[in-house]
Design an enzyme around this catalytic site. Structure first.
Site, PDB file in Angstrom:
ATOM      1  N   HIS A 475     -12.248   2.562  -2.887  1.00 24.71           N
ATOM      2  CA  HIS A 475     -11.025   1.903  -2.415  1.00 24.71           C
ATOM      3  C   HIS A 475     -10.184   2.740  -1.452  1.00 24.71           C
ATOM      4  CE1 HIS A 475      -8.034  -1.096  -2.266  1.00 24.71           C
ATOM      5  NE2 HIS A 475      -8.155  -1.568  -3.487  1.00 24.71           N
ATOM      6  N   TYR A 591       1.778  -8.518  -9.470  1.00 19.87           N
ATOM      7  CA  TYR A 591       1.374  -7.865  -8.222  1.00 19.87           C
ATOM      8  C   TYR A 591       0.473  -8.809  -7.443  1.00 19.87           C
ATOM      9  CZ  TYR A 591      -0.347  -3.997  -5.250  1.00 19.87           C
ATOM     10  OH  TYR A 591      -0.647  -3.163  -4.188  1.00 19.87           O
ATOM     11  N   THR A 604      -1.278  -2.177   2.722  1.00 19.39           N
ATOM     12  CA  THR A 604      -0.842  -3.287   1.872  1.00 19.39           C
ATOM     13  C   THR A 604       0.633  -3.160   1.513  1.00 19.39           C
ATOM     14  OG1 THR A 604      -1.438  -2.120  -0.163  1.00 19.39           O
ATOM     15  CG2 THR A 604      -3.127  -3.539   0.831  1.00 19.39           C
TER      16      THR A 604
END
Length: 794
Positions: A475, A591, A604
């Site tokens: 990630h 979230y 993000t």
């Protein structure tokens, strides 16, 4: 060892008659052709640097400016207002001696023309940057576009008329702004209001006010200073502190997965599927290196998105460190690393500068599958080191993999274009228990056996025995939309462009003189094997605790939702709020990831989907209030969610700003009770939408079976849910739900059923509304899609 002999370009022996030199012309030819490929890539990169360096102008426009200046000079006019004469006076003495007066004048005109051309490029780039800084268009109602926005669209189209390369817009994208601290605090307090009692909210308000008056403005000044200096004031700290400094396993906690087609497996031949998949990925890399991919844009618009995350897609590995990991990226790699039956191989995918055909790669993969050799001592579960805690892996790597044969083998994995696992299991929606098999498919891609993936690689491809495939992505280097773009291209290219023969094999010819894939060799001492066992035990406990549930929701999709003039994302998010309330009897901090790629190096931002409006709707519906009242509250909640999403996209979010203020406070060595409490709040409902970006590669209407399953991630909170969804076509939404078995309050299957029921109930409610208020219509342009973000703030 035939391949070793072929790799030697020359040999010599000393005899009584002298030195006997033997040249291998085949090997020399291979070296020559490989060098030609390398130089072609260098020339291509240099050409692309020039093209994107002058964007939105073109290199040929320089000639136009030069001709225009020379023509005006020929007509006895001085367009430079005396600057050409001044340039001529400052030419080097050698030019004054060697050139005539007319030649000096032409050289001076060329210098002036070049400077004028560069100035025009800078002016155009500044204009484009100012235009891309305008975001008011996102907040305008459908059918109510202002004249300012209409003029803005025209100017953006005009400056973007030339076909750009992938990175052409990078220098024209605006920098992410630092919000006013009061605005962020107000938005934060509004977001937590439905989750707190009156005394709790009063206390939090006092903490926020005290923070602003005492420490907040001081931290804000440092943050603004960073924003003036750095390209993006968030991204580097986000990458370092949220990802690379984490010491817990990245498997499940950070890495996420992507799935194959839901209904279709293009071939049941494992080696053939691997051949086409690897080829498609390498074709994508070729387009990426040549910058032939179109820049990503806000769907339905000409507005570009940042492409910086693409730079580290291939040839990248997350390397463990004692305190923080490091992302290592290599310029190129001509091989992939392959794992099968406990053995590691290096598979060369280029020969003499030529990419192997899919059939040749299949041939090489089949050689690996047929290789009967057993794993070396300690080799089979070595990958568990990447699945356990980071610090022990760092220590073992430094002590036992920093020299000799172990280093060479580890380099072959870490420098590979990507990692490939040839899995002996069969996966997919199949057999007598298709629903259960989908869940097992998700778990397999998320963690596998905890040792048969290399979780440190930027992404790993898994090819199953029955031809199904999938992906596991690390990630830290990029977010899911970047990987989703790659994966969509791979699946579409595999099935529709490369294709298979009637018997399921790859197309193309085979050069049977290809050297065998190179088996990697290891010397694994008992200390390393002990740490492998320890890491595997930790990873296995983590994997066994994950409860995954994947289900296609087929009753309706975005087509029916949009007919009601409702944002599909808002519809689903409010449905998730209703499902969570029914499942847990209350609300939770939620979230939802929104991209900030309208800004340079943006990643993000958080959309706090649990709002006052969504909670009011859920309570009214569950309280049995009048349907008209519930519909009105739903419309308000939908509009509120869309507005929150737009604000997050345009730099007016909450969480990244507070996160960076917290980092500054740590650098200054000061504590803030407010920031500490805010950043320790658990996200018990973490959600994301996987975007569908490349539908132009094939027609879904004519190929309805080629529906993507999307992907998912592990739960963020121990007592929470992780929910990923992908809106496919007009009539389907695929959901991925995760939680932990160890929490008695969560159950992924139960929550999945609650999601389905909530969507049904909301659709029944809003469908009964025969009149749709015009004020509830969507934005002027479709929303970009958010991406998974499976990490806590702390």
């Amino acid at each position: 060892m035939a391949e070793a002999h072929q790799a030697v370009a020359f040999q010599f022996t000393i005899t009584p008659e002298g030195i006997d030199l033997q040249l291998s012309y085949q090997a020399l030819n291979q070296i020559y052709l490989s060098g030609v490929r390398s130089w072609k890539k260098r020339v291509s990169r240099m050409r692309n640097r020039v093209i994107k360096g002058v964007y939105p102008a073109s290199p040929s426009s320089w000639l136009f400016v030069v001709i225009a200046i020379l023509v005006t000079m020929y007509m006895r006019s001085d367009p430079s207002m005396g600057l050409i004469a001044k340039i001529q006076q400052h030419l080097p003495l050698s030019l004054h001696v060697s050139l005539s007066a007319q030649g000096q004048n032409i050289v001076s005109a060329l210098v002036f023309s070049t400077l004028l051309w560069l100035s025009l490029i800078l002016a155009l780039r500044l204009c484009l940057k100012l235009l891309l800084s305008y975001h008011q268009w996102m907040f305008e109602k459908h059918g109510q576009v202002s004249n300012t926005t209409k003029v803005w669209v025209t100017l953006v189209r005009l400056l973007s008329s030339r076909k750009p390369l992938l990175y052409s817009y990078q220098t024209s994208l605006p920098h992410l702004p630092v919000p006013a601290i009061r605005d962020t605090l107000d938005r934060y307090l509004e977001s937590v209001r439905p989750l707190l009692t009156d005394p709790e909210f009063k206390r939090m308000t006092e903490l926020a006010n005290e923070f602003e008056s005492s420490l907040g403005n001081r931290l804000q000044r440092y943050l603004k200073l960073k924003a003036l200096w750095a390209t993006n004031y968030v991204s580097d700290w986000w990458e370092e502190y949220i990802y690379l400094r984490g010491r817990s396993p990245i498997m499940v906690n950070s890495n996420y997965y992507g799935m194959d087609f839901l209904y279709v497996t293009p071939t049941p031949v494992q080696a053939a599927r691997a051949g086409n998949t690897i080829t498609a990925l390498l074709l994508y890399r070729r387009k990426l290196n040549r910058e032939e991919l179109n820049p990503s844009r806000v769907p339905g618009t000409v507005i570009p998105l940042c492409a910086a995350q693409c730079e580290r897609m291939f040839n990248t590995t997350r390397t463990p460190g004692a305190d923080t990991d490091v992302l290592q990226h290599w310029q190129d790699s001509e091989f992939v690393a392959v794992y099968h039956n406990g053995r590691y191989f290096r598979l060369w995918v280029y020969r003499a500068g030529r990419l192997l055909s899919p059939r040749e790669i299949e041939y090489q993969i089949q050689r690996i599958l047929d290789d009967p050799s057993p794993p070396q001592a300690g080799e089979d579960k070595l990958g568990a080191l990447t699945a356990g805690d980071r610090t022990p892996w760092s220590q073992i790597r430094k002590q036992y993999f920093s020299s000799g044969g172990n280093k060479r083998s580890l380099d072959a994995i870490e420098r590979a274009a990507f990692f490939v696992t040839l899995d002996n299991e069969e996966q997919g929606m199949r057999g007598e228990d298709p629903a259960g098999n989908l869940d097992r498919y998700a778990k397999s891609l998320l963690h596998g056996k905890c040792y048969d993936r290399w979780f440190d690689k930027s992404f790993s491809i898994v090819i199953y025995k029955n031809g199904k495939n999938g992906l596991n992505a690390e990630h830290s280097w990029a977010d899911a939309p970047t990987v989703a773009h790659l994966w969509e291209f791979t699946l579409a290219t595999d099935a529709f462009h490369l294709g298979y023969t009637e018997d399921g094999h790859c197309k193309g010819e085979i050069d049977r003189s290809l050297p065998h894939p190179q088996r990697l060799t290891w010397d694994i001492p008992t200390e390393v094997q002990a740490q492998v066992s320890s890491s595997l035990a930790l990873a296995q406990a983590l994997a066994d605790d994950v409860d995954c549930h994947v289900f296609p929701f087929r009753e309706f999709g975005k087509g029916r939702i949009k007919k009601l003039r409702i944002s599909p994302d808002a519809f689903i998010q409010i449905g998730l709020q209703l499902a969570y309330y029914r499942d847990r009897g209350g609300f939770s901090l939620t979230y939802e990831a929104s991209m900030t790629r309208l800004f340079r190096e943006g990643r993000t931002e958080t959309v706090r989907s649990c709002s006052n409006e969504s909670c009011a709707f859920v309570k009214a519906l569950e309280g049995g209030e009048a349907e008209d009242h519930c519909r009105r509250l739903f419309r308000l909640a939908s509009e509120r969610h869309q507005n929150l999403y737009r604000m997050a996209m345009t730099g007016a979010g909450i969480d990244r700003h507070l996160f960076c203020l917290y980092v500054v406070s740590k650098y200054l060595g000061v504590d803030s009770p407010f920031l500490k409490e805010v950043l320790s709040e658990p996200w018990r409902l973490s959600t994301s939408q996987t975007p569908v970006q490349q539908m132009e590669l094939f027609d879904l209407k004519n190929n309805p079976d080629f529906i993507s399953l999307g992907g998912g991630f592990g739960p963020v909170a121990d007592d929470g849910y992780g929910v990923s969804y992908i809106i496919v076509g007009e009539d389907m939404i695929n959901f991925h739900v995760s939680s932990k078995y160890s929490c008695s309050e969560t159950d992924s299957h139960r929550f999945g059923a609650q999601i389905s029921k909530a969507l049904h109930d909301i659709m029944a409610l809003v469908s009964a509304d025969s009149k749709t208020p015009s004020s509830s219509r969507g934005t002027a342009q479709p929303q970009p899609q958010p991406q998974p973000q499976a990490k806590k703030l702390l």
